[in-house]
Design a protein around this motif. Structure first.
Motif, PDB file in Angstrom:
ATOM      1  N   SER A   1       0.436  -2.689   5.651  1.00  0.00           N
ATOM      2  CA  SER A   1       0.073  -1.668   6.637  1.00  0.00           C
ATOM      3  C   SER A   1      -0.966  -0.733   6.031  1.00  0.00           C
ATOM      4  CB  SER A   1       1.319  -0.887   7.075  1.00  0.00           C
ATOM      5  OG  SER A   1       0.963   0.183   7.911  1.00  0.00           O
ATOM      6  N   ILE A   2      -2.044  -0.488   6.753  1.00  0.00           N
ATOM      7  CA  ILE A   2      -3.143   0.332   6.249  1.00  0.00           C
ATOM      8  C   ILE A   2      -3.101   1.746   6.840  1.00  0.00           C
ATOM      9  CG2 ILE A   2      -5.644   0.546   6.121  1.00  0.00           C
ATOM     10  CD1 ILE A   2      -5.872  -2.429   6.316  1.00  0.00           C
ATOM     11  N   PHE A   3      -2.981   1.808   8.159  1.00  0.00           N
ATOM     12  CA  PHE A   3      -3.131   3.094   8.827  1.00  0.00           C
ATOM     13  C   PHE A   3      -2.491   2.989  10.203  1.00  0.00           C
ATOM     14  CE2 PHE A   3      -5.748   6.530  10.830  1.00  0.00           C
ATOM     15  CZ  PHE A   3      -5.420   7.544   9.930  1.00  0.00           C
ATOM     16  N   SER A   4      -2.317   4.103  10.847  1.00  0.00           N
ATOM     17  CA  SER A   4      -1.733   4.120  12.186  1.00  0.00           C
ATOM     18  C   SER A   4      -2.485   5.139  13.032  1.00  0.00           C
ATOM     19  CB  SER A   4      -0.240   4.477  12.134  1.00  0.00           C
ATOM     20  OG  SER A   4       0.301   4.595  13.441  1.00  0.00           O
ATOM     21  N   VAL A   5      -2.876   4.715  14.226  1.00  0.00           N
ATOM     22  CA  VAL A   5      -3.531   5.614  15.173  1.00  0.00           C
ATOM     23  C   VAL A   5      -2.654   5.732  16.422  1.00  0.00           C
ATOM     24  CG1 VAL A   5      -5.843   5.092  14.347  1.00  0.00           C
ATOM     25  CG2 VAL A   5      -4.860   3.709  16.160  1.00  0.00           C
ATOM     26  N   THR A   6      -2.778   6.865  17.075  1.00  0.00           N
ATOM     27  CA  THR A   6      -1.972   7.114  18.277  1.00  0.00           C
ATOM     28  C   THR A   6      -2.853   7.746  19.339  1.00  0.00           C
ATOM     29  OG1 THR A   6      -0.006   7.491  16.909  1.00  0.00           O
ATOM     30  CG2 THR A   6       0.079   8.249  19.195  1.00  0.00           C
TER      31      THR A   6
ATOM     32  N   TYR B   1     -12.932  -4.885  -4.138  1.00  0.00           N
ATOM     33  CA  TYR B   1     -13.870  -3.770  -4.276  1.00  0.00           C
ATOM     34  C   TYR B   1     -15.255  -4.258  -4.682  1.00  0.00           C
ATOM     35  CZ  TYR B   1     -15.897   0.532  -6.188  1.00  0.00           C
ATOM     36  OH  TYR B   1     -16.710   1.584  -6.466  1.00  0.00           O
ATOM     37  N   GLU B   2     -15.288  -5.356  -5.451  1.00  0.00           N
ATOM     38  CA  GLU B   2     -16.571  -5.871  -5.909  1.00  0.00           C
ATOM     39  C   GLU B   2     -17.343  -6.565  -4.779  1.00  0.00           C
ATOM     40  OE1 GLU B   2     -14.340  -4.556  -8.962  1.00  0.00           O
ATOM     41  OE2 GLU B   2     -13.710  -6.271  -7.738  1.00  0.00           O
ATOM     42  N   GLN B   3     -16.665  -6.964  -3.704  1.00  0.00           N
ATOM     43  CA  GLN B   3     -17.338  -7.587  -2.564  1.00  0.00           C
ATOM     44  C   GLN B   3     -17.805  -6.539  -1.553  1.00  0.00           C
ATOM     45  OE1 GLN B   3     -14.924 -10.606  -0.817  1.00  0.00           O
ATOM     46  NE2 GLN B   3     -14.931 -11.926  -2.627  1.00  0.00           N
ATOM     47  N   PHE B   4     -16.965  -5.609  -1.196  1.00  0.00           N
ATOM     48  CA  PHE B   4     -17.361  -4.532  -0.305  1.00  0.00           C
ATOM     49  C   PHE B   4     -16.482  -3.319  -0.597  1.00  0.00           C
ATOM     50  CE2 PHE B   4     -14.140  -6.930   1.920  1.00  0.00           C
ATOM     51  CZ  PHE B   4     -13.300  -5.953   2.426  1.00  0.00           C
ATOM     52  N   ARG B   5     -17.029  -2.140  -0.320  1.00  0.00           N
ATOM     53  CA  ARG B   5     -16.352  -0.893  -0.685  1.00  0.00           C
ATOM     54  C   ARG B   5     -15.907  -0.075   0.519  1.00  0.00           C
ATOM     55  NH1 ARG B   5     -19.762   1.136  -6.039  1.00  0.00           N
ATOM     56  NH2 ARG B   5     -19.680  -0.883  -7.132  1.00  0.00           N
ATOM     57  N   ASP B   6     -16.379  -0.434   1.683  1.00  0.00           N
ATOM     58  CA  ASP B   6     -15.918   0.276   2.876  1.00  0.00           C
ATOM     59  C   ASP B   6     -16.035  -0.656   4.065  1.00  0.00           C
ATOM     60  OD1 ASP B   6     -18.541   1.140   4.540  1.00  0.00           O
ATOM     61  OD2 ASP B   6     -18.954   1.209   2.389  1.00  0.00           O
ATOM     62  N   LEU B   7     -15.271  -0.341   5.086  1.00  0.00           N
ATOM     63  CA  LEU B   7     -15.199  -1.153   6.299  1.00  0.00           C
ATOM     64  C   LEU B   7     -15.137  -0.205   7.498  1.00  0.00           C
ATOM     65  CD1 LEU B   7     -14.956  -4.072   7.347  1.00  0.00           C
ATOM     66  CD2 LEU B   7     -12.473  -3.830   7.208  1.00  0.00           C
TER      67      LEU B   7
ATOM     68  N   PHE C   1     -10.324   8.236   8.849  1.00  0.00           N
ATOM     69  CA  PHE C   1     -10.673   7.499   7.637  1.00  0.00           C
ATOM     70  C   PHE C   1      -9.417   7.387   6.776  1.00  0.00           C
ATOM     71  CE2 PHE C   1     -11.288  11.924   6.551  1.00  0.00           C
ATOM     72  CZ  PHE C   1     -10.767  12.040   5.277  1.00  0.00           C
ATOM     73  N   THR C   2      -9.394   6.339   5.942  1.00  0.00           N
ATOM     74  CA  THR C   2      -8.248   6.096   5.075  1.00  0.00           C
ATOM     75  C   THR C   2      -8.728   5.335   3.847  1.00  0.00           C
ATOM     76  OG1 THR C   2      -6.000   5.179   4.951  1.00  0.00           O
ATOM     77  CG2 THR C   2      -7.636   3.905   6.178  1.00  0.00           C
ATOM     78  N   TYR C   3      -7.880   5.319   2.826  1.00  0.00           N
ATOM     79  CA  TYR C   3      -8.192   4.654   1.571  1.00  0.00           C
ATOM     80  C   TYR C   3      -7.149   3.583   1.295  1.00  0.00           C
ATOM     81  CZ  TYR C   3     -11.191   8.738   0.857  1.00  0.00           C
ATOM     82  OH  TYR C   3     -12.135   9.708   1.002  1.00  0.00           O
ATOM     83  N   ILE C   4      -7.605   2.493   0.639  1.00  0.00           N
ATOM     84  CA  ILE C   4      -6.698   1.406   0.276  1.00  0.00           C
ATOM     85  C   ILE C   4      -7.161   0.808  -1.032  1.00  0.00           C
ATOM     86  CG2 ILE C   4      -8.031  -0.227   1.684  1.00  0.00           C
ATOM     87  CD1 ILE C   4      -5.450  -1.790   2.100  1.00  0.00           C
ATOM     88  N   LEU C   5      -6.213   0.547  -1.911  1.00  0.00           N
ATOM     89  CA  LEU C   5      -6.544  -0.083  -3.186  1.00  0.00           C
ATOM     90  C   LEU C   5      -6.896  -1.544  -2.956  1.00  0.00           C
ATOM     91  CD1 LEU C   5      -3.822   1.354  -5.580  1.00  0.00           C
ATOM     92  CD2 LEU C   5      -6.268   1.783  -5.688  1.00  0.00           C
ATOM     93  N   GLU C   6      -7.860  -2.023  -3.736  1.00  0.00           N
ATOM     94  CA  GLU C   6      -8.186  -3.447  -3.633  1.00  0.00           C
ATOM     95  C   GLU C   6      -7.017  -4.302  -4.127  1.00  0.00           C
ATOM     96  OE1 GLU C   6     -11.181  -5.063  -6.179  1.00  0.00           O
ATOM     97  OE2 GLU C   6     -10.772  -3.660  -7.813  1.00  0.00           O
TER      98      GLU C   6
ATOM     99  N   LEU D   1     -12.874   4.202  12.807  1.00  0.00           N
ATOM    100  CA  LEU D   1     -12.001   4.274  11.637  1.00  0.00           C
ATOM    101  C   LEU D   1     -12.765   3.727  10.446  1.00  0.00           C
ATOM    102  CD1 LEU D   1      -9.284   4.662  10.167  1.00  0.00           C
ATOM    103  CD2 LEU D   1      -8.607   2.396  10.999  1.00  0.00           C
ATOM    104  N   SER D   2     -12.849   4.527   9.390  1.00  0.00           N
ATOM    105  CA  SER D   2     -13.510   4.120   8.153  1.00  0.00           C
ATOM    106  C   SER D   2     -12.445   3.829   7.106  1.00  0.00           C
ATOM    107  CB  SER D   2     -14.455   5.212   7.651  1.00  0.00           C
ATOM    108  OG  SER D   2     -15.445   5.505   8.619  1.00  0.00           O
ATOM    109  N   ILE D   3     -12.487   2.622   6.575  1.00  0.00           N
ATOM    110  CA  ILE D   3     -11.545   2.197   5.530  1.00  0.00           C
ATOM    111  C   ILE D   3     -12.320   2.076   4.229  1.00  0.00           C
ATOM    112  CG2 ILE D   3      -9.936   0.404   4.804  1.00  0.00           C
ATOM    113  CD1 ILE D   3      -9.563  -0.328   7.716  1.00  0.00           C
ATOM    114  N   PHE D   4     -11.935   2.866   3.238  1.00  0.00           N
ATOM    115  CA  PHE D   4     -12.598   2.853   1.935  1.00  0.00           C
ATOM    116  C   PHE D   4     -11.711   2.108   0.938  1.00  0.00           C
ATOM    117  CE2 PHE D   4     -14.122   6.643   4.134  1.00  0.00           C
ATOM    118  CZ  PHE D   4     -15.498   6.469   4.043  1.00  0.00           C
ATOM    119  N   VAL D   5     -12.304   1.147   0.240  1.00  0.00           N
ATOM    120  CA  VAL D   5     -11.585   0.329  -0.742  1.00  0.00           C
ATOM    121  C   VAL D   5     -11.728   0.979  -2.106  1.00  0.00           C
ATOM    122  CG1 VAL D   5     -11.337  -1.963  -1.731  1.00  0.00           C
ATOM    123  CG2 VAL D   5     -12.076  -1.709   0.639  1.00  0.00           C
ATOM    124  N   LEU D   6     -10.607   1.202  -2.768  1.00  0.00           N
ATOM    125  CA  LEU D   6     -10.599   1.804  -4.106  1.00  0.00           C
ATOM    126  C   LEU D   6     -10.513   0.707  -5.157  1.00  0.00           C
ATOM    127  CD1 LEU D   6      -8.146   4.782  -3.474  1.00  0.00           C
ATOM    128  CD2 LEU D   6     -10.644   4.746  -3.299  1.00  0.00           C
ATOM    129  N   ASP D   7     -11.193   0.965  -6.267  1.00  0.00           N
ATOM    130  CA  ASP D   7     -11.290  -0.052  -7.325  1.00  0.00           C
ATOM    131  C   ASP D   7     -10.012  -0.117  -8.144  1.00  0.00           C
ATOM    132  OD1 ASP D   7     -12.570  -1.984  -8.943  1.00  0.00           O
ATOM    133  OD2 ASP D   7     -12.940  -0.456 -10.458  1.00  0.00           O
TER     134      ASP D   7
END
Length: 932
Positions: free
Chosen positions: A470-475, A522-528, A458-463, A548-554
């Motif tokens: 770049s959001i995240f990296s998996v290996t 953030y107002e459209q969706f808060r997680d992906l 899981f990771t967080y990203i500002l709206e 992978l859970s992506i959480f959008v921060l307001d």
């Protein structure tokens, strides 16, 4: 009997040769072409793809290539056209000299089938060489006493071409003493001879000049010339004579330099200088003359350079003997070179398939080997072998090719590579051998899928992130080797908010880095939620996935939105009313705003930004309530303008403003003239729009009046029927009076259905007044429902229905106006104390506004049918028991006509309890308006 036996043997021999020839042809798979010499590079030779049964594109896919040994490649494959083409200019004379036909042989390998095809190309001659003499001038010496008919050999011309393009004839320039004769030897060589036709006379002419022309048979015809000078001598009438016309000798190729091969001998019967014979090479290629040495006096021929059977196995030399009197004789020396076992076998790895998969079946071809020994006969017979402890064996293929194939099962975990030695031995005495070494690697099969280090990520990203960020990296790791360990990352196909997931997120297939393809809100969706798939490059590929859970921060990206007071869309200005008798802290109105953000970004604070009368009003910091800060004075202006700012607590903070107009008066008629000054810019369509609105209101009133008349008729009919039933059946003593409240309700509605309309067409001061009774503001009390129906009195008075006057209504109740605790706001409580529940989100607020606007007319009359008790509009059930109808502002005060300054004002909406325009308190003003 012997003849029969011989005939039977010959028949058996012929059959054996035929069978062997067919078998050899089947094995060799021979393909023959013919091509003329001197073609440009890339010239077409033959359609090799068609002859091999392949498509042109399959030449590269199947690894078709030319394999040849030790010779410059004369031909090449064109993979696009599938044809065999020339690799360069081909000179037949350089390639084959005088040999005919000129054949070039090589093999073509179809690598995926491990098949060889023999190719034989005949290079045909073209007439590209003119006959040429070895010298430009030839001197012939003749004694004058030579009898006519004597022949004198001349220097022959050389034409490298063959067949009809070679030398065909000679011509001699015209003269009276000589003619030309041409001799053809056993090998087909034409030699010109000068024939003396008439006796010579040195005293008459000592030198004769002739021109000899050599012609070939090509098209076009080519020729060469030589100038012959005939010098006439005296008395030498005998020519040298060789003991043999041809000398034959056989020598071994390993003879040392300087070895004497043979001696040629020529004799001359003349004496003195005319009998002395000298020897010389008459005509031979320079390459041959370098290997042999001739003693001009003795005729001994010695070896001057090493011989090589593999290079040339036959030499032809021409020896010329000349005496002192210019007589010549010619003889040939034929030297045959015999082979010795002086060359070791050669092993060439034509194809090597390494690494080899460990699960390869038995009989899989590992390598294709070509063995060659330049020696001939038994010396050139080669056998190959490998170590017996290896899991491989050699199999004979066509020609001199061997295949190395698997003989036992391979196991990479036990042996991951093999060092293989191939030994080639010839059949000479003593035998010679050659060893070739190569390494075979065993490749692993793809039996391990990639694995991630975590079960999920899981990771967080500002709206409002930038696109491509770049959001995240998996290996993922794969324990296999080479391509089986090469991991390719991808996203599982899915949809999110009716759009492909690939339009939101992308992943680098090599590094596993995820990128945002759009800016998140953030107002459209808060997680992906996405699934990342790791696939290796094996065959077949293996894969694994991870969530992978992506959480959008307001972020504070939305300004506060003001719900009340709503901005008019027709250009008019809303007005709030504050009575002059209001005490400090009186609730005038309340500003209601929401923020679409969340958390601290949605915390709102209110402040008074600007006021026409500073210090008169104050705004609650957190409630938005607009209250009086002091008592209103007579000197305070009738119209007050307030600018209220609403600001959130985000970083940076965002704000919005709203302008409020507050009218300071005890009732609306007192300030109508001043409110008329709040104008908007003139519009040429105002008058038409106002007229349309009046007509529409009148039409609706007429339709409603017709509906009420029909309803009354139905009620009267039912009442009349009940009277008849009462007269016949003893009356309706037990029926309560409330069953007839429907007629009272209709009458009450008719009493309140009156309007005051201010129209601003051309003069902008005109008013249209719909007359209204004094009881328009009267709320129908609960007691009025318990009174006896006035229509039921007709029975007691015994009056006819049509002559019975209606019972007069009670005087209007002028004390129903809102108290200070019932002013407009969110809760209606005094001093900002909220005992009810005010809507806390945009949806509830909009629902409340819709319910208020839909019930505005009914609310003032107390005839609301929304439920929840009289005067509550059904709101107390949702927003608490304290939130009654008295807490709601009367929105009928100001009904704005879009596009004009016209205002529909309901006399039933005087919210401070003053006498309505149609009542006792303002009869004079109302009368004036009716006159206008």
């Amino acid at each position: 009997m012997a003849a029969k036996t011989n005939r039977s043997n010959r028949t058996a021999l012929v059959l054996l040769c035929l069978v062997l020839g067919l078998s050899w042809e089947a094995q060799a798979r021979q393909i023959r072409y013919s091509v003329p010499e001197e073609l440009e590079k890339g010239s077409f030779v033959g359609n090799i793809s068609k002859d091999l049964g392949l498509e042109p594109r399959e030449l590269a896919e199947r690894g078709v290539r030319i394999v040849s040994r030790g010779r410059t490649q004369l031909f090449a494959l064109n993979p696009r056209s599938g044809s065999l083409v020339t690799a360069g200019r081909i000179d037949r004379e350089e390639l084959c000299a005088q040999s005919a036909p000129c054949l070039v042989s090589f093999n073509i390998l179809v690598e995926d089938r491990v098949k060889l095809f023999g190719i034989e190309i005949e290079v045909t001659d073209i007439n590209d060489n003119a006959p040429k003499f070895q010298a430009e001038n030839v001197d012939v010496k003749i004694n004058e006493n030579v009898a006519p008919g004597m022949r004198f050999p001349l220097l022959e011309a050389v034409d490298p071409d063959v067949g009809v393009n070679s030398l065909q004839s000679y011509q001699l320039s015209s003269n009276k003493h000589f003619s030309l004769a041409v001799q053809t030897h056993a090998y087909g060589v034409k030699y010109p001879e000068l024939v003396l036709e008439h006796a010579l006379d040195r005293e008459e002419q000592a030198v004769h000049h002739l021109v000899l022309t050599a012609l070939d048979g090509g098209d076009p015809l080519l020729s060469g010339t030589v100038l012959i000078s005939v010098t006439v001598f005296d008395a030498n009438d005998n020519a040298p004579v060789f003991t043999l016309p041809e000398y034959h000798v056989r020598v071994l190729e390993n003879l040392p330099v300087g070895t004497q091969l043979l001696t040629v001998t020529a004799t001359d019967r003349d004496e003195g200088a005319n009998g002395e014979v000298t020897y010389s090479f008459r005509k031979s290629p320079d390459t041959q003359l370098l290997k042999f040495q001739l003693n001009k006096n003795t005729g001994e021929i010695k070896l001057s350079a090493n011989l090589d059977y593999e290079e040339t196995d036959f030499y032809e030399l021409e020896i010329q003997a000349e005496d002192g009197g210019a007589y010549l004789a010619m003889a040939k020396v034929l030297i045959t070179v015999e082979d010795v076992n002086d060359n070791s076998p050669e092993v060439t790895i034509t194809s090597l398939f390494s690494p080899l998969m460990e699960d390869s079946p038995l009989g899989t071809v590992i390598a294709l080997l070509n063995v060659h020994d330049p020696d001939s006969g038994q010396n050139g017979q080669v056998t190959c072998s490998i170590s017996e402890n290896l899991p491989f064996k050699l199999e004979k293929s066509i020609d001199s090719y061997y295949r190395l194939v698997t003989h036992r099962t391979l196991d990479r975990e036990q042996v991951f590579s093999y060092n293989i030695t191939v030994t080639a031995t010839d059949g000479g005495n003593p035998p010679l051998l050659m060893e070739t070494h190569f390494t075979l690697h065993v490749a692993d099969i793809n039996d391990n899928p990639p694995t991630f280090s975590h079960i999920s990520y899981f990771t967080y990203i500002l709206e409002n992130n930038p696109r491509g960020a770049s959001i995240f990296s998996v290996t993922a790791h794969d324990p296999d080797s080479h391509e089986n360990a090469q991991v390719i990352y991808s996203l599982a196909e899915d949809t999110f908010q009716e759009a492909p997931l690939s339009s939101y997120i992308s992943i680098n297939s090599d590094t596993g880095v995820l990128y945002a393809l759009r800016s998140f809100d953030y107002e459209q969706f808060r997680d992906l939620q996405i699934q990342v798939i790791a696939t290796d490059s094996g065959d077949p590929p293996l894969s694994s996935n991870v969530s992978l859970s992506i959480f959008v921060l307001d972020q504070n990206d939305n300004t506060p939105e003001i719900l009340y007071p709503a901005l008019p869309t027709d250009g008019s200005t809303g007005v709030e009313l504050a009575p002059r008798s209001a005490e400090p802290g009186y609730l005038v109105t309340k500003v209601v705003a929401v923020d679409r953000d969340s958390g601290q970004n949605a915390w709102l604070s209110y402040r008074l930004l600007k006021a026409s009368e500073p210090g008169l009003f104050a705004v609650g910091l957190h409630t938005g309530e607009v209250r009086t800060a002091r008592a209103l004075l007579d000197r305070d202006a009738l119209k007050q303008s307030l600018v209220v700012a609403v600001q959130d607590h985000g970083q940076p903070p965002l704000s919005a403003t709203v302008t409020l107009t507050v009218a300071v008066a005890d009732n609306i008629p007192d300030v109508l003239a001043d409110l008329g000054s709040i104008r908007t810019p003139a519009d040429p369509d105002d008058s038409d729009l106002t007229l349309y609105l009046v007509v529409a209101v009148a039409a609706v009133s007429c339709v409603f009046l017709a509906f009420v008349i029909v309803l009354l008729a139905l009620r009267l009919r039912r009442w009349h029927a009940s009277r008849l039933l009462q007269a016949s059946g003893g009356g309706l003593v037990g029926v309560p009076a409330s069953h007839f409240v429907g007629v009272d309700g209709v009458r009450a509605f008719l009493q309140t259905y009156s309007h005051e309309v201010s129209l601003t067409a051309d003069s902008r001061e005109s008013h249209v007044i719909f007359p209204q009774p004094n009881y328009a503001d009267t709320l129908i009390s609960q007691e009025s429902c318990g009174k006896k129906d006035p229509l039921s009195l007709l029975d007691d008075s015994k009056l006819p229905v049509e002559d019975t006057p209606l019972v007069p209504q009670a005087p209007p109740n002028t004390d129903w106006r809102f108290s200070q605790t019932q002013r407009p706001g969110t809760s209606g409580s005094q001093n900002g104390d909220e005992t009810g529940t005010w809507p806390n989100n945009q949806f509830d607020t909009e629902m409340l506004q819709a319910m208020i606007l839909a019930s505005a007319s009914e609310a003032a009359d107390g005839s609301s049918t929304l439920g929840g008790g009289a005067g509550t509009m059904g709101l107390s059930a949702r927003y608490g028991p304290q939130f009654t109808l008295q807490h709601v502002p009367d929105y009928r005060q100001n009904v704005y006509i879009p596009g004009s300054n016209a205002t529909l004002t309901s006399a039933a909406g005087k919210r401070d309890g003053k006498a309505p325009a149609g009542g006792n308190g303002n009869k004079k003003k109302s009368g004036k308006k009716e006159k206008k």
